[in-house]
Design a protein around this motif. Structure first.
Motif, PDB file in Angstrom:
ATOM      1  N   ASN A 469      -2.546   6.371   8.069  1.00 43.94           N
ATOM      2  CA  ASN A 469      -1.185   6.731   7.667  1.00 43.94           C
ATOM      3  C   ASN A 469      -0.857   6.283   6.253  1.00 43.94           C
ATOM      4  O   ASN A 469      -0.151   6.984   5.523  1.00 43.94           O
ATOM      5  CB  ASN A 469      -0.181   6.138   8.655  1.00 43.94           C
ATOM      6  CG  ASN A 469      -0.230   6.810  10.012  1.00 43.94           C
ATOM      7  OD1 ASN A 469      -0.623   7.983  10.121  1.00 43.94           O
ATOM      8  ND2 ASN A 469       0.141   6.096  11.053  1.00 43.94           N
ATOM      9  N   MET A 470      -1.355   5.117   5.838  1.00 45.66           N
ATOM     10  CA  MET A 470      -1.072   4.669   4.481  1.00 45.66           C
ATOM     11  C   MET A 470      -1.871   5.471   3.452  1.00 45.66           C
ATOM     12  O   MET A 470      -1.418   5.650   2.308  1.00 45.66           O
ATOM     13  CB  MET A 470      -1.337   3.176   4.339  1.00 45.66           C
ATOM     14  CG  MET A 470      -0.330   2.305   5.077  1.00 45.66           C
ATOM     15  SD  MET A 470       1.402   2.634   4.612  1.00 45.66           S
ATOM     16  CE  MET A 470       1.385   2.186   2.878  1.00 45.66           C
ATOM     17  N   ALA A 471      -3.041   5.971   3.813  1.00 45.79           N
ATOM     18  CA  ALA A 471      -3.758   6.892   2.929  1.00 45.79           C
ATOM     19  C   ALA A 471      -2.948   8.170   2.745  1.00 45.79           C
ATOM     20  O   ALA A 471      -2.850   8.712   1.631  1.00 45.79           O
ATOM     21  CB  ALA A 471      -5.136   7.198   3.489  1.00 45.79           C
ATOM     22  N   LEU A 472      -2.355   8.648   3.823  1.00 51.05           N
ATOM     23  CA  LEU A 472      -1.509   9.840   3.731  1.00 51.05           C
ATOM     24  C   LEU A 472      -0.283   9.550   2.873  1.00 51.05           C
ATOM     25  O   LEU A 472       0.116  10.365   2.036  1.00 51.05           O
ATOM     26  CB  LEU A 472      -1.092  10.291   5.131  1.00 51.05           C
ATOM     27  CG  LEU A 472      -0.169  11.525   5.207  1.00 51.05           C
ATOM     28  CD1 LEU A 472      -0.805  12.730   4.510  1.00 51.05           C
ATOM     29  CD2 LEU A 472       0.163  11.840   6.666  1.00 51.05           C
ATOM     30  N   VAL A 473       0.330   8.372   3.059  1.00 49.33           N
ATOM     31  CA  VAL A 473       1.471   7.980   2.232  1.00 49.33           C
ATOM     32  C   VAL A 473       1.094   8.013   0.754  1.00 49.33           C
ATOM     33  O   VAL A 473       1.822   8.576  -0.079  1.00 49.33           O
ATOM     34  CB  VAL A 473       1.977   6.578   2.627  1.00 49.33           C
ATOM     35  CG1 VAL A 473       2.896   6.001   1.550  1.00 49.33           C
ATOM     36  CG2 VAL A 473       2.709   6.615   3.960  1.00 49.33           C
ATOM     37  N   GLU A 474      -0.043   7.409   0.408  1.00 55.60           N
ATOM     38  CA  GLU A 474      -0.435   7.339  -0.994  1.00 55.60           C
ATOM     39  C   GLU A 474      -0.682   8.730  -1.564  1.00 55.60           C
ATOM     40  O   GLU A 474      -0.251   9.039  -2.690  1.00 55.60           O
ATOM     41  CB  GLU A 474      -1.687   6.480  -1.149  1.00 55.60           C
ATOM     42  CG  GLU A 474      -2.079   6.251  -2.600  1.00 55.60           C
ATOM     43  CD  GLU A 474      -3.111   5.152  -2.735  1.00 55.60           C
ATOM     44  OE1 GLU A 474      -4.274   5.470  -3.083  1.00 55.60           O
ATOM     45  OE2 GLU A 474      -2.755   3.978  -2.508  1.00 55.60           O
ATOM     46  N   ALA A 475      -1.351   9.576  -0.820  1.00 60.16           N
ATOM     47  CA  ALA A 475      -1.609  10.936  -1.303  1.00 60.16           C
ATOM     48  C   ALA A 475      -0.308  11.707  -1.486  1.00 60.16           C
ATOM     49  O   ALA A 475      -0.101  12.383  -2.506  1.00 60.16           O
ATOM     50  CB  ALA A 475      -2.536  11.658  -0.333  1.00 60.16           C
ATOM     51  N   LEU A 476       0.589  11.622  -0.509  1.00 66.19           N
ATOM     52  CA  LEU A 476       1.883  12.305  -0.622  1.00 66.19           C
ATOM     53  C   LEU A 476       2.691  11.749  -1.791  1.00 66.19           C
ATOM     54  O   LEU A 476       3.368  12.497  -2.510  1.00 66.19           O
ATOM     55  CB  LEU A 476       2.667  12.150   0.676  1.00 66.19           C
ATOM     56  CG  LEU A 476       2.140  12.910   1.896  1.00 66.19           C
ATOM     57  CD1 LEU A 476       2.868  12.456   3.161  1.00 66.19           C
ATOM     58  CD2 LEU A 476       2.290  14.411   1.698  1.00 66.19           C
ATOM     59  N   PHE A 477       2.639  10.431  -1.977  1.00 67.14           N
ATOM     60  CA  PHE A 477       3.367   9.820  -3.090  1.00 67.14           C
ATOM     61  C   PHE A 477       2.884  10.367  -4.425  1.00 67.14           C
ATOM     62  O   PHE A 477       3.703  10.706  -5.296  1.00 67.14           O
ATOM     63  CB  PHE A 477       3.198   8.307  -3.056  1.00 67.14           C
ATOM     64  CG  PHE A 477       3.625   7.637  -4.338  1.00 67.14           C
ATOM     65  CD1 PHE A 477       4.967   7.418  -4.615  1.00 67.14           C
ATOM     66  CD2 PHE A 477       2.674   7.259  -5.289  1.00 67.14           C
ATOM     67  CE1 PHE A 477       5.362   6.829  -5.812  1.00 67.14           C
ATOM     68  CE2 PHE A 477       3.061   6.662  -6.482  1.00 67.14           C
ATOM     69  CZ  PHE A 477       4.412   6.451  -6.745  1.00 67.14           C
ATOM     70  N   LEU A 478       1.586  10.440  -4.625  1.00 66.42           N
ATOM     71  CA  LEU A 478       1.069  10.914  -5.905  1.00 66.42           C
ATOM     72  C   LEU A 478       1.515  12.340  -6.178  1.00 66.42           C
ATOM     73  O   LEU A 478       1.874  12.686  -7.320  1.00 66.42           O
ATOM     74  CB  LEU A 478      -0.454  10.802  -5.927  1.00 66.42           C
ATOM     75  CG  LEU A 478      -1.014   9.377  -5.851  1.00 66.42           C
ATOM     76  CD1 LEU A 478      -2.533   9.399  -5.805  1.00 66.42           C
ATOM     77  CD2 LEU A 478      -0.539   8.521  -7.022  1.00 66.42           C
ATOM     78  N   LEU A 479       1.540  13.184  -5.153  1.00 67.34           N
ATOM     79  CA  LEU A 479       2.026  14.559  -5.327  1.00 67.34           C
ATOM     80  C   LEU A 479       3.516  14.575  -5.650  1.00 67.34           C
ATOM     81  O   LEU A 479       3.960  15.256  -6.581  1.00 67.34           O
ATOM     82  CB  LEU A 479       1.758  15.370  -4.058  1.00 67.34           C
ATOM     83  CG  LEU A 479       0.297  15.693  -3.731  1.00 67.34           C
ATOM     84  CD1 LEU A 479       0.216  16.383  -2.370  1.00 67.34           C
ATOM     85  CD2 LEU A 479      -0.314  16.596  -4.812  1.00 67.34           C
TER      86      LEU A 479
END
Length: 485
Positions: A469-479
């Protein structure tokens, strides 16, 4: 005096509330639901690789203390990190020696013209395993048990290394270009606190400074509760030595009138706490309050493994005591051991004392107050010497910038609930160096290390859903951050 007024972390409009992902006409987020689903699906397919990577990293005993483990192990971990992030798309990934002899892994990747720049931080060194007999599985072998992955560094901080890798791999699966410029640094001596990276940052700000700094060495309030850590306590450590006699004396012949150095030390240390067990140090405000996310007493008792029938110390809420007030701990005492002790009055005793300092309190002022308090508390005219061991300043993040807003939206999209704010009782001196060196940057503390991880203790573990979930958070944040910068 501790600052307990004004704008506090966790008050006011919380990032992630108000206009939320998927609602309204916010550019770049509502129309990215398909991208978010694709990222989530890709990360799910990457989780077996994440586990394999974490197993390789945990198997490297990268304790940055040559008295305990060969320095070559830290170098091997640094090389692993450099190779992995090169493969993940970063450029010029290299090992830079820092003033304390450790190696920082540094790299970058330019973004599209006009895009913001984000630093990804982690550390590859780990705590020693302590009592290996207390582990239920080998500390340097990643072991799955009851849905968690166990091993030294599985959470702190190798789990965050794997989280970064998973996010970058998922984004690259959508296309070779990343939406932001990236800088990367992995520290090699964070657990030893010898300041190698802090000195490197001050001398090489171009390698580190960015618009947003993701310091991934903390975590959520609990599994499934998205959280940014916005306050860190500082510290003031001393070693206090008490001397009362020219040498140890036979307790039968001299005990009674002979001043006992250990008894004097115990009496001095006891004055650091009030009747309720709370820290009480002359000249320090010990009444601060916390207004961010609360910490339920039952949850704290479970997280801290407090024994049945034993009361918590101090007064006020758990969060007040943990994140908004000074907290003193006697880390060790030098005196005769029980086995092998003699019938003697001790002439000398010493203790190592640590004082955690909340945001709003100057750590040097706290050190002075602790020193003055202990000196004044010495009974019977005992001779006291106090050696300053070290200080670290507390930290409080500003949470009203665009990076925090983007992180709030990313966490809510990934977890389905708003981001919360959390304090942390530990210290990360690097944050203050970053704030001074990169004054325009937003600093966000986050990661995979929730309370059940038992970092620094036997049976450290990580919940793999937090890595996911935190990997998904980081990817979404960068976008999101790129789209709304």
């Amino acid at each position: 005096m501790a600052d307990t007024t004004g704008d506090r972390p966790g008050t006011g409009d919380r990032p992630g509330t108000g206009d939320r992902p998927g609602t309204g006409d916010r550019p770049g987020i509502g129309d990215r639901s398909d991208t978010g689903a694709a990222l989530a699906e890709r990360i799910d397919t990457l989780m077996p690789r994440a586990k394999a990577d974490l197993a390789e990293l945990v198997a490297i005993p990268s304790v940055a203390d040559p008295r305990q483990f060969p320095p070559e192990e830290c170098h091997r971990a640094a090389r692993w990190v450099a190779d992995a992030f090169t493969e993940a798309g970063l450029l010029d990934v290299r090992l830079e020696e820092t003033p304390d002899g450790s190696h920082a892994v540094v790299g970058h990747r330019p973004g599209p013209e006009g895009s913001p720049t984000v630093l990804l931080y982690c550390h590859y060194d780990v705590q020693p395993p302590l009592d290996e007999a207390a582990w239920n599985s080998p500390p340097f072998t990643l072991t799955e048990r009851d849905g968690r992955w166990y091993g030294r560094g599985s959470a702190d901080c190798k789990g965050n290394i794997v989280m970064h890798l998973t996010a970058l791999r998922a984004l690259r699966a959508l296309g070779d270009d990343l939406p932001v410029g990236l800088k990367f640094v992995a520290e090699g001596s964070e657990e030893q606190g010898t300041g190698g990276l802090e000195a490197y940052v001050a001398a090489h700000p171009g390698d580190i400074c960015a618009d947003a700094l993701l310091i991934c060495d903390t975590g959520n309030a609990a599994v499934g509760r998205p959280t940014a850590t916005t306050a860190l306590r500082g510290l003031a450590n001393v070693v206090v030595t008490v001397s009362t006699l020219g040498g140890d004396l036979h307790s039968g012949m001299f005990g009674g009138p002979a001043p006992d150095a250990l008894a004097a030390l115990i009496q001095m240390l006891s004055t650091l706490r009030g009747p309720d067990g709370g820290t009480r140090i002359d000249g320090l405000d010990c009444t601060g309050t916390w207004t961010g996310v609360p910490y339920a007493e039952e949850q704290f008792r479970a997280d801290a493994s407090v024994l049945d029938g034993v009361r918590l110390t101090g007064s006020g809420s758990v969060a007040d005591r943990l994140w908004a007030r000074p907290a003193v701990t006697v880390l060790g005492i030098d005196c005769a051991p029980v086995v092998g002790s003699a019938a003697a009055v001790p002439a000398r005793a010493r203790a190592r004392v640590s004082l955690r300092v909340p945001p709003g309190t100057d750590s040097d002022a706290a050190l002075a107050a602790l020193t003055a308090h202990l000196t004044a508390a010495a009974p019977w005219g005992a001779r006291v010497s106090i050696e300053k061991e070290g200080t670290g300043s507390p930290f409080r993040a500003a949470t009203d910038g665009p990076a925090y807003r983007a992180m709030g939206r990313a966490m809510e999209q990934a977890y389905g609930r708003p981001m919360e704010f959390l304090g942390q009782g530990g210290s990360i001196p690097l944050c203050n160096v970053l704030a001074e060196t990169c004054p325009d940057a937003e600093i966000i503390l986050m990661g995979v290390e929730e309370p059940r991880c038992l970092i620094h203790a036997p049976d450290e573990s990580v919940d793999p859903t937090e890595i996911r979930n935190m990997a998904l958070v980081e990817a979404l944040f960068l976008l999101d951050y790129a789209a709304n910068h």
